[in-house]
Design an enzyme around this catalytic site. Structure first.
Site, short mmCIF file in Angstrom:
data_model
loop_
_atom_site.label_atom_id
_atom_site.label_comp_id
_atom_site.label_asym_id
_atom_site.label_seq_id
_atom_site.Cartn_x
_atom_site.Cartn_y
_atom_site.Cartn_z
N ASP A 366 105.23 16.54 -18.33
CA ASP A 366 104.09 16.81 -19.22
C ASP A 366 103.66 18.27 -19.05
O ASP A 366 104.42 19.11 -18.58
CB ASP A 366 102.96 15.80 -18.90
CG ASP A 366 102.08 15.51 -20.10
OD1 ASP A 366 101.23 16.37 -20.41
OD2 ASP A 366 102.23 14.46 -20.75
N ASP A 478 101.76 17.52 -28.59
CA ASP A 478 100.31 17.36 -28.38
C ASP A 478 99.53 18.29 -29.31
O ASP A 478 100.06 19.30 -29.80
CB ASP A 478 100.02 17.70 -26.91
CG ASP A 478 98.83 16.96 -26.36
OD1 ASP A 478 98.05 16.42 -27.16
OD2 ASP A 478 98.66 16.95 -25.13
N ASP A 547 94.04 8.70 -24.35
CA ASP A 547 94.09 9.17 -22.96
C ASP A 547 93.45 8.15 -22.04
O ASP A 547 93.60 8.23 -20.83
CB ASP A 547 93.32 10.50 -22.82
CG ASP A 547 94.17 11.69 -23.23
OD1 ASP A 547 95.37 11.51 -23.47
OD2 ASP A 547 93.61 12.80 -23.32
C1 DGJ Z 1 96.26 15.63 -23.70
C2 DGJ Z 1 97.18 14.44 -23.66
O1 DGJ Z 1 96.60 13.37 -24.31
C3 DGJ Z 1 97.53 14.11 -22.22
O2 DGJ Z 1 98.32 12.96 -22.17
C4 DGJ Z 1 98.23 15.28 -21.61
O3 DGJ Z 1 99.46 15.47 -22.24
C5 DGJ Z 1 97.36 16.54 -21.73
N1 DGJ Z 1 96.92 16.75 -23.07
C6 DGJ Z 1 98.11 17.75 -21.26
O4 DGJ Z 1 97.39 18.89 -21.42
#
Ligand code: DGJ
Length: 731
Positions: A366, A478, A547
């Site tokens: 990630d 993202d 999240d």
């Molecule tokens: C937001 C995402 O929803 C998370 O899962 C992660 O990837 C973070 N960004 C990383 O900055």
């Protein structure tokens, strides 16, 4: 070719029928295109519901002798502004002198034996399934402007696809100031309206209320569909999850949208969906056209479950990239909540080893892997591997994983740039901003101007290079902020075109990447489900829907999202406790059951587990692998709502209803409940099913009508999993 679309010249009526739904329109006075019916399939239609029109004070009409045929109260298919209809219009056009009057008349129609392909917008895909499209043309002979209304119907789906196109056939430029994709006029009958609301970490919450006189409106002006009010609206009267009529609409679009419901002076209802007209206008020069996004209209007489299943099957059959339709997705371990930005070669290598030992299929690196990205404040845009963290680069890790038959995924946030980056120094003109004001920061970052072709190329090249050189099999895409300064420094179009042009730029990028790399799995993410909509699903078949991985909050998020999205579109991770978002500690079984109800992954440190924990996780992954086809590609039924009870329950079945997995979550322990009772409808009532854990046998009718009693153990947030297999038909 079986005809699903008919035009009757004697009655000037258009009807669309398949085995499930009917949709009927009539042209009256050789002028107006009138809505007559949308709902359950009719054997035939003879105008039984045609209203008896009466003259009313304040109503105006072209013919003073026929004031009873006034646009003021006619149920229009596509209401146009300033035509005598004072309700909310679906089309508004501004002439050069800023006058906004137009007069559209029915002109002609054509029928095409397929679904239509929209070049630069995501759309319902033509497949093997029989499809027909009706295009009805309305025309303003004075302004020389044509409106083309499209309706596509598929042989086996209760979903009608609508969109609108404006063709400027005049010698003058005009400005389109509003264009909805669909508008439906119907009668008020004490229905309720259901929409979603939400925020970061609490996406897809259900909102159901009575309909008052006036306008009810939701939408987005954030440059993205947003978690706040995604594009969805349903009307129902007495419908439950299992029974009753539901009419619902959504939009295949990811940017600023608007969803409206108007209850007018005569108790008529108008439902509308389309581009957000407050943030939109479009210049149409002579000969130019503008195509709206497509709206999907779904009807079910089997309650909200029926309506959701229509969308689920439609999305699987006609929306997601076909290559992913019947493919189970890899079981992955994501680095985010294990390391946050603190990733490095040693940790990722350990993660690969642990993934191999436990049975994961893909490791996802990630955020944090590029140019000194040690917090959210830096580095977006400088997509160069951080050689302090990965001295040998990332490729050897990908190769290491590959040797173990494990895929490798990489996180990107390609639409953004951090302030102090090489990218911004080299291309300050690539930032989305106005000429006068300093753009606002969101999560310490600016948005790139995706209307600029050079920016599009940069993003395509950056992501392509990572795929080509690193050989990754998965990209997490993202997008963590909304758009506050929607303007291009190119200055080549009006500011009010910006938001839509941004989305067209995004679609162009996603289209090129997904067609060049059809086997790479792209996962959509916007701080979770911040841009989870049918438009994104057309390119990226799955979304990190929140999240928030908490064992309680996730029930509502997944339950709500399932109103529209199939399970195959959602990903869910088992994370650590106390939960990083809520600080709550909920049992592994409950968290695992929630993640197992999606495309599952894990997001925790799996490198230093005790032998006992390893065994538990290994067993869980194994079990999920055996069940995931049923879970992600079968039918999904909601049974008990976490929005209105202390429970949440849902069921997965195969298409033949021979196998079922039911999860029952009970949140707070209540002393008065001796045992829990869950009714399990939908199975074949005259068949016997065996509970594969207890080996007990029950009839389908018994499970539906008597219910199944379950142990009420003393903890909060418990879960029961019931696996049923059909053994024989009952005699
Ligand atoms: C937001 C995402 O929803 C998370 O899962 C992660 O990837 C973070 N960004 C990383 O900055």
């Amino acid at each position: 070719m079986k005809n699903m679309i008919h035009y009757c010249s004697q009655t000037s009526t258009f009807s669309l029928h398949n085995c499930k739904v009917s949709y009927i329109m009539e042209v009256i006075e050789e002028t107006y295109l009138i809505h007559r019916y949308w709902g359950k399939r009719l054997s035939s239609y003879h105008f039984s519901n045609r209203p008896i029109l009466k003259k009313r004070t304040f109503a105006a009409a072209p013919d003073n002798e026929k004031l009873e045929v006034s646009p003021e109260f006619l149920p229009f298919e596509l209401p146009v502004a300033h035509q005598g209809d004072f309700r909310n219009p679906a089309v508004q056009i501004e002439h050069k002198n800023s006058e906004r009057i137009t007069r559209f008349h029915y002109q002609r129609y054509e029928i095409i034996n397929k679904a239509i392909d929209l070049d630069d917008l995501p759309h319902a895909r033509d497949t093997e399934e029989l499809a027909q499209t009706l295009i009805i043309y309305l025309f303003d002979p004075i302004a020389q402007i044509e409106l083309a209304l499209s309706y596509t119907i598929f042989e086996n789906s209760p979903v009608i696809v609508r969109s609108t196109k404006v063709n400027n056939q005049s010698e003058k430029s005009i400005k389109l100031t509003k264009l909805f994709s669909a508008s439906v006029d119907t009668s008020y009958d004490d229905q309720l309206v259901t929409t979603f609301y939400g925020t970061h970490q609490k996406e897809y919450q259900l909102n159901r209320s009575a309909i008052q006189h006036g306008l009810f409106k939701i939408g987005s002006s954030r440059g993205a569909s947003g978690p706040q009010y995604p594009p969805y609206l349903a009307l129902s009267k007495e419908a439950t999850e299992n029974k009753g009529d539901v009419h619902a609409m959504t939009l295949i679009y990811s940017g600023n949208h608007e969803v409206l419901l108007e209850r007018d002076q005569y108790n008529h209802l108008r439902l509308q969906i389309g581009l957000n007209s407050e943030t939109f206008s479009w210049q149409l020069n002579p000969g130019d056209s503008f195509q709206s996004p497509q709206a999907l209209l779904s009807h079910s007489d089997q309650g909200f479950n029926g309506c959701s299943q229509s969308f689920h099957h439609f999305f699987a059959d006609h929306l997601i990239p076909p290559i992913w339709k019947n493919q189970v997705r890899p079981l992955l371990i994501n680095s985010w909540e294990m390391t946050y930005y603190d990733v490095n070669e040693t940790l990722i290598k350990q993660l690969i080893d642990a993934a191999d030992e436990l049975g994961f299929e893909t490791v996802v690196l990630d955020d944090g892997w590029y140019s000194q990205r040690n917090s959210s404040k830096t580095s977006l845009g400088d997509w160069v591997i951080d050689h302090e963290k990965f001295p040998k680069g990332i490729q050897p890790l990908v190769a290491y994983a590959k040797k173990k038959n494990i895929g490798f995924g990489l996180w990107f946030e390609p639409e953004m740039v951090s302030p102090e980056t090489t990218l911004i120094q080299q291309h300050p003109e690539w930032v989305m901003r106005s000429s006068n004001y300093q753009p606002l920061l969101g999560r310490s970052q600016y948005v790139l101007d995706l209307t600029n072709r050079e920016v599009q190329r940069f993003i395509i090249d950056t992501v392509s290079q990572a795929i080509d050189t690193l050989d990754v099999s998965y990209i997490k895409w993202d997008m963590n902020r909304h758009m506050t300064d929607p303007f291009s420094q190119l200055h080549s179009f009006e500011a009010s075109e910006y938001s839509h042009r941004y989305i067209l730029g995004l679609y162009r990028i996603m289209n090129e990447l997904t067609t060049t790399y059809p086997n790479v799995l792209f996962e959509n993410c916007s701080s979770g489900g911040g841009r989870l909509d049918p438009g994104m699903l057309y390119y990226f078949p799955q979304t990190w829907i929140s999240d928030n991985t908490d064992g309680k909050d996730r029930q509502q998020i997944q339950y709500g999202a399932s109103y529209l999205f199939p399970i195959s579109a959602m990903t869910g991770h088992v994370s650590d406790v106390p939960n990083h978002q809520t600080n709550r500690t909920i049992s592994f079984e409950t968290r695992a059951a929630l993640a197992s109800s999606t495309n599952m992954g894990y997001e925790m440190n799996i490198t230093d587990l005790s032998p006992k924990k390893k065994e538990i996780i290994r067993d869980h992954l194994q079990e999920y692998k055996e069940e995931r086809k049923l879970i992600t590609q079968g039918n999904f039924y909601r049974l008990l709502s976490p929005f209105s009870s202390n429970y949440c329950a849902w069921m997965f079945t195969d298409k033949g209803m021979e196998q079922a997995i039911v999860y029952v979550f009970r949140n707070q322990y209540e002393v008065y409940e001796l045992s829990l009772l869950i009714k399990i409808p939908f199975l074949k009532e005259d068949c016997l099913y065996k509970d594969s854990v207890t080996e007990q046998v029950y009839s389908g009718s018994e499970l539906a009508n008597c219910g199944l009693a379950l142990e009420n153990s003393k903890d909060d947030f418990i879960v029961h999993k019931i696996k049923l297999v059909q053994i024989e038909k009952e005699l």
